[in-house]
Design an enzyme around this catalytic site. Sequence first.
Site, PDB file in Angstrom:
ATOM      1  N   TYR A 128      22.761  44.979   6.035  1.00 26.46           N
ATOM      2  CA  TYR A 128      23.325  45.158   7.374  1.00 26.46           C
ATOM      3  C   TYR A 128      22.918  43.970   8.240  1.00 26.46           C
ATOM      4  O   TYR A 128      21.741  43.640   8.350  1.00 26.46           O
ATOM      5  CB  TYR A 128      22.809  46.476   7.948  1.00 26.46           C
ATOM      6  N   CYS A 129      23.909  43.299   8.848  1.00 24.77           N
ATOM      7  CA  CYS A 129      23.671  42.191   9.769  1.00 24.77           C
ATOM      8  C   CYS A 129      22.865  41.096   9.057  1.00 24.77           C
ATOM      9  O   CYS A 129      23.273  40.621   8.006  1.00 24.77           O
ATOM     10  CB  CYS A 129      22.989  42.706  11.028  1.00 24.77           C
ATOM     11  N   LEU A 130      21.712  40.698   9.588  1.00 23.70           N
ATOM     12  CA  LEU A 130      20.904  39.666   8.934  1.00 23.70           C
ATOM     13  C   LEU A 130      20.486  40.085   7.534  1.00 23.70           C
ATOM     14  O   LEU A 130      20.314  39.237   6.650  1.00 23.70           O
ATOM     15  CB  LEU A 130      19.652  39.370   9.762  1.00 23.70           C
TER      16      LEU A 130
END
Length: 580
Positions: free
Chosen positions: A312-314
């Site tokens: 998720y994301c980074l």
Amino acid sequence: MKQTLLRVVAPAPSRPPAATAPPAARRHPLDLYWQSRVARATGGISPIAMQLAFQDWWQHLAVSPGKCGELATFWLTALGGAAAGEDRRFAHFAWRQWPFAQYVSGFKLLEQFWQQATSGVAGVAPHHAEVVAFTARQLLDMWAPSNFLWTNPEVQRAALASGGRSLVDGALNWRQDLCRHLAPPGAAVAEPVDAPYVPGVDVAVTPGQVIFRNALIELIQYAPQTARVYREPVLVVPSWIMKYYILDLSPHNSLVRYLVGQGHTVLMMSWRNPGAADRDLGMEDYLRDGLLAALAQADAVGGGAPVHAVGYCLGGTLLAIAAAALGGEGRALPARLASLTLLAAQTDFSEPGELGLFIDDSELAFLDALMWDQGYLDGDQMAASFQLLHARDLVWSRLMREYLLGQRSAPNDLMAWNADSTRLPFRMHSEYLHRLFLHNDLAEGRYLVDGRPVDLAAIGAPLYVLATERDHVSPWQSVYKIHRLCAAPLEFVLASGGHNAGIVSEPGHANRSYRSLPPGTAPSADLSPQAWLARASHSDGSWWPHWQQWLVQHSDRQPVAPPPMAATLGPAPGQFVARP
């Protein structure tokens, strides 16, 4: 031997020196000290970058008499006319009455004027033009008539109807927030606005155990909720910008609970919140001591079965780096990958949206100095940057509602999680901003792991890539660029909502939908985002079942008994989500 891995608290591995030091480490300490003090005063914004942008704009505007004539003509033709366009700030019927209608009309004309004035000026660098236009919008939003008692009819009506009580409540709200802001760390203050959502009590309550801990992560294994499970474990890699439990909020909207309820064995990484002593943790530390350590444990839990890895994301960016760097010939991951799922994760940072306005050499010089001085980037400082991107809704409209109308938003689990901020170590965040955001090294083949360049085309596992329509952190058109970087089979899905609410999109949530290509339609790297959007079909409801069925398609269809829970280090949510 594999089970032994689960029973020990791993020590912090010794870290070899990185190939290159962060740019700030090569600068004079006096320069860093002085620039850090300037950055503290400006909230991390470079005054030099701002000055250069406005200087570039107004000097080119000054030698553009035709453009200046167009702006003068705009005022002459606009005087006395009504500005068009809808704006939620002025939706109440009272704004259509005199004199408030005139306030709105004048304000909307100002918006149109500055939109024209800051665009289409020949010779201005595109980045400078975007900075000037963005700054002009922020300044205008600050002075919107909705922000002031004497020009807002809604506030005046509420004050009259309540006998002034709404204004008193607003003043009390302001006082409470001011006291909380000025209170020293650890001081007793009024109950926070986001109470009572406490991790392990109200949120992050899916049953599970911490099975591994080192200096950087805890790994949680969740208890099975079905008699038989899919053989492949699901390892979730959240972003270290956020606490992991956004994916395990309340029971009704917990992605973790949903997965275990569908028969998946779920493991969740929980990143430790770093302090000043962790200033030298870098991207390779997060890769080795974080993701790869967790993958080794997932391999042990699954008995060698391939792993569904979710980032998720980074966390998704890091997962893509690992799969590309160590999944190729000559290097091996600690576990085989059944699939990769990237949620709101960028791999090409050439068009990062308005967040890119804060990313240039001058901005990063001041931000590096600020982080060098502190040892980390504070979560509140980072949150302020994100709020600035949508200041109209996240700042000014909220302040009007709470301080002028005297209304507090009803607390919810997502608000509580958002207030539970984290810190980012100096070295890691500097490397991330310079190597990925500023120079786009990953997409352009210059990002190094163990001294060797990472090629995203080396990813062999099938990918499920999810973006969200209103994402201001990872714009969906930017996430979509992975199509031209990977040759592996790829399912791209565009969900409604934003960077957080679009992910926390449980079945049954009202007004949720997603788009995907019809079954049997092969994605193409030559298909532009707009062409993809035109071909994609719209589906009402949550994207969770669509993704879960995709996981099933890439799993062994023969269910097995749940893997045993290893010797544990304590119950979920563990030690790394506790608030200071």
